[in-house]
Design an enzyme around this catalytic site. Structure first.
Site, short mmCIF file in Angstrom:
data_model
loop_
_atom_site.label_atom_id
_atom_site.label_comp_id
_atom_site.label_asym_id
_atom_site.label_seq_id
_atom_site.Cartn_x
_atom_site.Cartn_y
_atom_site.Cartn_z
CE LYS A 163 -2.48 0.86 3.54
NZ LYS A 163 -3.46 0.70 4.64
CB VAL B 134 -8.62 3.87 2.12
CG1 VAL B 134 -7.72 3.61 3.31
CG2 VAL B 134 -9.52 2.65 1.86
CG ASN C 67 1.61 2.95 -4.49
OD1 ASN C 67 1.33 4.00 -3.93
ND2 ASN C 67 1.18 2.64 -5.70
CG ASN D 134 -1.18 6.99 -6.19
OD1 ASN D 134 -1.65 7.51 -7.20
ND2 ASN D 134 -1.86 6.81 -5.08
CB CYS E 94 -1.26 12.87 -5.08
SG CYS E 94 -1.28 11.22 -4.38
CG ASN F 50 -5.17 4.96 -9.02
OD1 ASN F 50 -5.97 4.37 -8.31
ND2 ASN F 50 -4.13 5.61 -8.52
CB THR F 51 -10.09 4.18 -8.45
OG1 THR F 51 -9.52 5.30 -7.75
CG2 THR F 51 -9.67 2.90 -7.77
N GLY G 269 -10.39 -4.22 -12.78
CA GLY G 269 -11.49 -5.18 -12.90
C GLY G 269 -11.08 -6.60 -13.21
N GLY H 225 -6.59 -6.14 -7.92
CA GLY H 225 -6.88 -5.32 -6.76
C GLY H 225 -8.17 -5.68 -6.06
#
Length: 302
Positions: A44, A70, A98, A126, A129, A191-192, A243, A264
């Site tokens: 994470k 989260v 990550n 990541n 941000c 990513n999401t 997915g 994921g």
């Protein structure tokens, strides 16, 4: 059937990794999964200082997917290298860290700390941000900002640097090319997707922070499209995610151009899913009489 692949010069026993944010620090899953049988996993996200995360509720199940907010909760990079990394270093699988931040200096400092310790195969940045120095512009949506943070990290990183791209952009190709030009060794996407779920009775969001990130099977067709576009735009390896819940899902991403995949959301209902998906992928190869998984990569006929 051979499942072995090479990613940025790192030999993987199979192309299926557990994704960041859903596999904790890896050690928490050791009782359910033989970690050494995984292709690898990404811990994470790690920041310079510990982060408590967002208010509850943090998860909400949607049709064919899941939303989460989260808030990048983590113990901070120094606690990670002290309490987690020594055990991770004993594993015989590829472990990636990550890394995230809200300024370029944050990314550089986290990687600098990690560089002083053994046990990692590489880093995944990541970049979804906001840059607090520039009023909240997201690294992931601005090619110049993206290139800046990658170039700065590459100056201190001796290990491979993977850049995890956001799907919340109008076109993925300019970001993929900017990352490659700045020195990224590989890309991972997607990513999401930023999303909103509403409780019609209370007229309030289902997620404590309001918006959340949508993941799971619902996003797979869009993720496949973006992986295909990114893989055609760059020469560096692409890791596909979004997915994936079966071996055939993984095969689809490889065919679209990914050299490896990450799993994921599926781990929330099946902690063994990365290993199961690798086994299903092997059975797929046998059924299709394909000797090596590498024969699938980039073979989509458009």
């Amino acid at each position: 059937m051979s499942l072995e692949v090479s990613l940025c010069g790192i030999a993987l026993r199979n192309p299926v990794l557990a994704a960041s944010g859903t596999f904790a620090y890896g050690l928490e899953f050791a009782a359910q999964v033989d970690l050494n049988q995984l292709g690898g996993f990404v811990v994470k996200g790690l920041s310079r200082e510990p982060i408590e995360g967002n208010p509850a509720p943090r998860l909400y199940e949607t049709a064919s997917g899941m939303m989460n907010s989260v808030g990048l909760q983590n113990i901070g990079v120094r606690a990670f290298v002290r309490d987690k990394l020594p055990e991770l270093a004993k594993l015989h699988t590829a472990v990636f860290a990550n890394v995230f931040g809200h300024q370029t200096e944050d990314y550089v400092e986290v990687v600098r700390v990690l560089e002083d310790h053994p046990g990692l195969a590489g880093y995944e940045l990541n970049v979804s941000c906001p840059n607090t120095k520039l009023g909240g512009i997201f690294f992931s949506s601005d090619p110049a900002l993206l290139a800046e943070v990658i170039a700065a990290v590459k100056q201190v990183a001796r290990r491979p640097v993977i850049v995890k791209l956001s799907p919340n952009v109008s076109a993925i190709e300019p970001l993929a090319r900017a990352a490659e030009s700045a020195g990224a060794d590989a890309l991972s996407l997607v990513n999401t997707f930023i999303a909103l779920a509403v409780d019609a009775r209370t007229r309030r969001p289902r997620i404590g922070a309001g918006f959340g990130g949508l993941s799971g099977p619902a996003i797979k067709p869009i993720a496949l499209r973006m992986v295909y576009q990114a893989a055609r735009a760059v020469k560096i390896p692409v890791i596909g995610l979004g997915g994936i819940a079966s071996g055939e899902d993984a095969a689809e991403f490889l065919i679209a151009g990914a050299g490896a995949v990450e799993v994921g959301t599926a781990t929330f209902w099946d902690p063994r899913s990365p290993l199961r998906i690798a086994q299903e992928l092997e059975r797929f190869l046998k059924r299709e009489r394909i000797a090596s998984v590498t024969e699938l990569i980039g073979t989509l006929k458009m």
